[in-house]
Scaffold this motif. Sequence first.
Motif, PDB file in Angstrom:
ATOM      1  N   ARG A 122      14.175  -8.237 -17.312  1.00 25.04           N
ATOM      2  CA  ARG A 122      14.922  -8.693 -18.759  1.00 25.04           C
ATOM      3  C   ARG A 122      15.848  -9.375 -18.045  1.00 25.04           C
ATOM      4  O   ARG A 122      16.271 -10.320 -18.031  1.00 25.04           O
ATOM      5  CB  ARG A 122      15.162  -8.158 -20.174  1.00 25.04           C
ATOM      6  CG  ARG A 122      16.260  -9.151 -20.797  1.00 25.04           C
ATOM      7  CD  ARG A 122      16.321  -8.148 -22.441  1.00 25.04           C
ATOM      8  NE  ARG A 122      14.980  -8.032 -22.300  1.00 25.04           N
ATOM      9  CZ  ARG A 122      15.618  -6.739 -23.974  1.00 25.04           C
ATOM     10  NH1 ARG A 122      16.565  -6.720 -24.435  1.00 25.04           N
ATOM     11  NH2 ARG A 122      14.248  -6.884 -25.312  1.00 25.04           N
ATOM     12  N   ARG A 123      16.441  -7.957 -17.089  1.00 24.53           N
ATOM     13  CA  ARG A 123      17.987  -8.550 -16.234  1.00 24.53           C
ATOM     14  C   ARG A 123      17.625  -9.206 -14.799  1.00 24.53           C
ATOM     15  O   ARG A 123      18.787  -9.421 -14.603  1.00 24.53           O
ATOM     16  CB  ARG A 123      18.612  -7.227 -15.984  1.00 24.53           C
ATOM     17  CG  ARG A 123      19.398  -6.973 -17.253  1.00 24.53           C
ATOM     18  CD  ARG A 123      19.969  -5.662 -17.561  1.00 24.53           C
ATOM     19  NE  ARG A 123      20.528  -5.071 -19.021  1.00 24.53           N
ATOM     20  CZ  ARG A 123      21.337  -3.610 -18.746  1.00 24.53           C
ATOM     21  NH1 ARG A 123      21.203  -3.116 -18.372  1.00 24.53           N
ATOM     22  NH2 ARG A 123      21.694  -3.405 -20.025  1.00 24.53           N
ATOM     23  N   GLU A 125      16.436  -6.608 -11.996  1.00 21.42           N
ATOM     24  CA  GLU A 125      17.328  -6.779 -11.766  1.00 21.42           C
ATOM     25  C   GLU A 125      16.254  -5.106 -10.881  1.00 21.42           C
ATOM     26  O   GLU A 125      15.266  -5.068 -12.136  1.00 21.42           O
ATOM     27  CB  GLU A 125      18.382  -5.376 -12.128  1.00 21.42           C
ATOM     28  CG  GLU A 125      19.715  -6.592 -12.616  1.00 21.42           C
ATOM     29  CD  GLU A 125      21.251  -5.707 -12.842  1.00 21.42           C
ATOM     30  OE1 GLU A 125      20.793  -4.664 -13.821  1.00 21.42           O
ATOM     31  OE2 GLU A 125      21.527  -6.240 -13.382  1.00 21.42           O
TER      32      GLU A 125
END
Length: 128
Positions: A122-123, A125
């Motif tokens: 979601r990020r 990363e």
Amino acid sequence: FERAYLVATGPQIGVRETRRIYGDYRLTKEDVLAARQFDDQIALCGAPIEDHRGGDTRWEYVPDSQVYGIPYRALVPLGVAGLLVAGRCLSATHDAHASVRSMAQCMAMGQAAGTAAALALRRGEAPR
């Protein structure tokens, strides 16, 4: 059981301990017996260390019915980006592994790794 018959047997020998990764942190016997807590812990464990060497089982207990933390860093392999492990392959010494490898802890590690993977995605990363 005169009419009983064998339906199936295990297809392979059960191995108590197999390969483990080296992670950003390696859980140790000292961590277990000191009931160490971690800032990044994802689960707790209070299981004793089971030593099955030599046909005799020896037990070492976490003192005073305490629990120790399982750090997230023990699920993050050294030198590998984008990978998490969970369960019996976490980064731990032989002795620590003899405590943390039980089903409940393995399920908690799987939940933590799955949640971390979803959050990382979601990020945008890496899970580290």
